[in-house]
Enzyme design. Structure first.
Site, short mmCIF file in Angstrom:
data_model
loop_
_atom_site.label_atom_id
_atom_site.label_comp_id
_atom_site.label_asym_id
_atom_site.label_seq_id
_atom_site.Cartn_x
_atom_site.Cartn_y
_atom_site.Cartn_z
CB ILE A 16 33.96 63.45 1.65
CG1 ILE A 16 34.42 64.28 0.45
CG2 ILE A 16 35.16 62.78 2.30
CD1 ILE A 16 35.22 65.51 0.82
NE ARG A 36 22.66 69.19 9.24
CZ ARG A 36 23.14 70.42 9.24
NH1 ARG A 36 23.37 71.02 10.40
NH2 ARG A 36 23.39 71.05 8.11
CB VAL A 62 28.19 67.20 15.42
CG1 VAL A 62 28.27 65.91 14.61
CG2 VAL A 62 28.23 68.43 14.52
CG ASN A 88 32.81 63.68 6.62
OD1 ASN A 88 33.66 64.10 5.85
ND2 ASN A 88 31.50 63.73 6.32
CE1 TYR A 168 35.32 74.18 5.99
CE2 TYR A 168 36.99 74.93 4.44
CZ TYR A 168 36.28 73.90 5.04
OH TYR A 168 36.55 72.60 4.70
CE LYS A 172 37.04 71.69 8.01
NZ LYS A 172 36.43 70.46 8.59
CB VAL A 201 35.94 66.49 -2.95
CG1 VAL A 201 34.98 65.41 -3.43
CG2 VAL A 201 37.25 65.87 -2.45
CB THR A 203 30.64 67.20 -2.48
OG1 THR A 203 31.17 68.28 -1.68
CG2 THR A 203 31.65 66.06 -2.54
#
Length: 245
Positions: A16, A36, A62, A88, A168, A172, A201, A203
């Site tokens: 994404i 990274r 990050v 992202n 997770y 969020k 998605v 991925t």
């Protein structure tokens, strides 16, 4: 001021994030590709340039203060300002069979690792980039979240929200909450900040399971990154509109 707008997308070497960078580049933005892994970063930049995008690499971990500071300094040298920041980069954390993170058996180190990237990483990057964003006429910040962070949807047994993800999903929710706090802080400025849900998605993040393509997943973030000056702020969006908190 140079009319070419400058964007930074974290975690942009694949999936994404790559498609957000590609989409903004197609709109004429000069795009800093944050990643990274420097080898994958170089490959992504080359691919974007081959597609006609004015892209440059931004080595960026990050979770590292030093890396984020270096990234801000690189963008200052390369572009002088930042018009768009798309946070992202994110991780799901270790899970058991069926992608389940059982809250009754959760390793606290997994929670710490997920929050360090998905929440603290966003705060770290946003604050480091703020001086550059403040040089923009119309700065935009987009935090890539997920509908699994919606407490309303998680608490509704009639809504299919996927497996229990006790590290997770709350990360969020935390990200959504901090997005609102930034929006309150920016209320009397020209900075618009919103959260975007890309949907499920296909991925490597999802094991390539999901009905949506990376291009489809990038669409909401691109829209929020290019909002007009009278656009919304402090909200949470998906393709179909506003996601309930």
């Amino acid at each position: 001021m140079n009319e070419t707008k400058i964007a930074l997308v974290t975690g942009a070497n694949k999936g994404i994030g790559y498609e957000i960078a590609n989409g903004l580049g197609a709109l004429g933005y000069r795009v800093g590709v944050g990643a990274r892994d420097e080898a994958r970063l170089e490959t992504a930049v080359e691919k974007l340039r081959a597609a006609g995008v004015d892209a440059f690499g931004v080595p960026l971990e990050v979770t590292s203060d030093h890396s984020v500071t270096d990234a801000a300094e690189l963008i200052a040298r390369q572009a002088g300002r930042l018009d768009v920041l798309v946070n992202n980069a994110g991780i799901s954390g270790e899970s058991g069979p069926g992608w389940v993170q059982d809250p009754t058996a959760l390793d606290l180190d997994v929670v710490r690792t997920v929050v360090e990237t998905n929440v603290l990483g966003v705060i770290r990057v946003t604050n480091a980039m703020l001086p550059l964003l403040r040089r923009s006429m119309s700065p935009r910040v987009v935090n890539v979240s997920s509908s699994v962070g919606s407490l309303t949807r998680q608490a509704d047994p009639t809504i299919e929200i996927g497996p229990i993800m006790a590290a997770y999903a709350p990360s969020k929710s935390f990200l959504n909450a901090i997005t609102v706090q930034y929006a309150r802080q920016f209320a009397h400025t020209n900075i618009l900040i919103n959260a975007a849900c890309p949907g499920l998605v296909a991925t490597d993040f999802t094991g390539f399971h999901g009905p949506r393509t990376p291009e489809q997943g990038a669409a909401t973030a691109i829209r929020l990154a290019t909002l007009p000056d009278d656009g919304p702020t402090g909200s949470f969006f998906e393709d179909g509109g506003v996601v309930p908190w």
